[in-house]
Design a protein around this motif. Sequence first.
Motif, short mmCIF file in Angstrom:
data_model
loop_
_atom_site.label_atom_id
_atom_site.label_comp_id
_atom_site.label_asym_id
_atom_site.label_seq_id
_atom_site.Cartn_x
_atom_site.Cartn_y
_atom_site.Cartn_z
N GLU A 1 0.81 -1.22 0.00
CA GLU A 1 0.00 0.00 0.00
C GLU A 1 0.85 1.28 0.00
O GLU A 1 0.30 2.38 -0.01
CB GLU A 1 -0.93 0.00 1.21
CG GLU A 1 -1.96 -1.11 1.18
CD GLU A 1 -2.77 -1.23 2.45
OE1 GLU A 1 -3.98 -1.53 2.37
OE2 GLU A 1 -2.20 -1.03 3.56
N ILE A 2 2.16 1.13 0.01
CA ILE A 2 3.03 2.30 0.01
C ILE A 2 3.05 2.92 -1.39
O ILE A 2 3.46 2.27 -2.37
CB ILE A 2 4.46 1.92 0.44
CG1 ILE A 2 4.47 1.39 1.87
CG2 ILE A 2 5.39 3.13 0.31
CD1 ILE A 2 4.01 2.39 2.92
N PRO A 3 2.64 4.18 -1.51
CA PRO A 3 2.64 4.84 -2.83
C PRO A 3 4.02 5.44 -3.15
O PRO A 3 4.36 6.54 -2.72
CB PRO A 3 1.58 5.94 -2.65
CG PRO A 3 1.65 6.28 -1.19
CD PRO A 3 2.05 5.03 -0.46
N ALA A 4 4.79 4.71 -3.90
CA ALA A 4 6.17 5.14 -4.19
C ALA A 4 6.21 6.51 -4.85
O ALA A 4 7.10 7.31 -4.58
CB ALA A 4 6.86 4.10 -5.06
N GLU A 5 5.20 6.79 -5.69
CA GLU A 5 5.26 8.02 -6.48
C GLU A 5 5.26 9.29 -5.63
O GLU A 5 5.94 10.27 -5.96
CB GLU A 5 4.10 8.06 -7.48
CG GLU A 5 2.70 8.19 -6.89
CD GLU A 5 2.11 6.91 -6.38
OE1 GLU A 5 0.95 6.92 -5.93
OE2 GLU A 5 2.80 5.86 -6.44
N VAL A 6 4.53 9.29 -4.51
CA VAL A 6 4.49 10.50 -3.69
C VAL A 6 5.81 10.70 -2.95
O VAL A 6 6.29 11.83 -2.78
CB VAL A 6 3.29 10.48 -2.71
CG1 VAL A 6 3.42 9.38 -1.68
CG2 VAL A 6 3.17 11.83 -2.01
N ILE A 7 6.43 9.61 -2.51
CA ILE A 7 7.72 9.71 -1.83
C ILE A 7 8.78 10.20 -2.80
O ILE A 7 9.59 11.09 -2.49
CB ILE A 7 8.11 8.36 -1.21
CG1 ILE A 7 7.06 7.91 -0.20
CG2 ILE A 7 9.49 8.45 -0.54
CD1 ILE A 7 7.25 6.50 0.32
N GLN A 8 8.78 9.61 -3.99
CA GLN A 8 9.76 10.01 -5.02
C GLN A 8 9.57 11.45 -5.46
O GLN A 8 10.51 12.06 -5.98
CB GLN A 8 9.64 9.06 -6.21
CG GLN A 8 10.04 7.63 -5.90
CD GLN A 8 9.54 6.63 -6.93
OE1 GLN A 8 8.63 6.94 -7.71
NE2 GLN A 8 10.10 5.43 -6.93
N ASN A 9 8.38 11.98 -5.22
CA ASN A 9 8.06 13.35 -5.63
C ASN A 9 8.14 14.31 -4.46
O ASN A 9 7.51 15.37 -4.48
CB ASN A 9 6.66 13.40 -6.23
CG ASN A 9 6.63 14.16 -7.55
OD1 ASN A 9 7.54 14.93 -7.84
ND2 ASN A 9 5.58 13.99 -8.31
#
Length: 320
Positions: free
Chosen positions: A119-127
Amino acid sequence: MRRYDVTALGELLIDFTENGYSSQGNPVFEANPGGAPCNVLAMLAKLGYSAAFIGKVGRDCFGDQLQSAIREAGISAEYLLRDPEIHTTLAFVHTLPDGDRDFSFYRNPGTDLMLQEKEIPAEVIQNSRMFHFGALSMTREPARQATKKAIRIAEEAGCICSFDPNLRPSLWNSMEEAKAQVVWGLQHCQILKISDNELEWLTGTDDYDWGADRIRSRFRIPLVLVSMGKNGSLAYWENIKAEAPAFLNNGPAETTGAGDTFMGCVLGYILKNGLDHLTKHDLCRMLTFANAAASIVTTRKGALKAMPEKEEILKLLHQI
């Protein structure tokens, strides 16, 4: 340019804070939105920074309240998940005569612990420019592995990682387990905020200079901050030590969220000025501003919705 200045992961819960007595003499508790990572984000939002939160609450009335609260605070709720089966985590905050607190958690299980790796949204962390986390999301599985996955994504994306252990002994199976997970967090951050009692527990000394130096030399953390309540705060960066006194209030103190307010202000300073080439003057300014903000929060009930405006902090600073 990244979409968010800071993304945080962890607990979002209801702090039931004592607020007087009923006509029958029973204590009255106010349902305040809280949870350390989101408290930090709320302070950053007050300072004009963009923030997003990753976590989970229940599909219940408290989950509704928390979702609305972080939206009102200017925090993105796009990545806040709702669990249809497990209830929102609750904490009852008992204020002691000196303003310190004792917590009673209803969290076995609580939805904040139900966050899964998938469930970890990688895209928000990378952004995001910065990623903030605490130790409470590492007290149990599956949230422990989900937290560690998020931190690995943040490191790969080149985010500045900040860590606040926020030790709550009653939430751990043992203090040995707590120490192991806190040490893991220390290995994965560039900014550490640790309270005086946590530093003593971790290093076995009340010599904060020695304790902070031991942590920095072992884990190579560029910036270490020590919050000491009414005794102010310390900052250690390279070979520089800075300190600033607390702003003490005459009235009764309610210290819930004070450390998170402090942390939000510190992260805001680093977002603006960077983590390199800091001077003692820079560190003292940063600590003084953060101490002033924390002082304001201690005069209010709750935390997430009690964060001061930047103008309030500056007004207090101009009075000294």
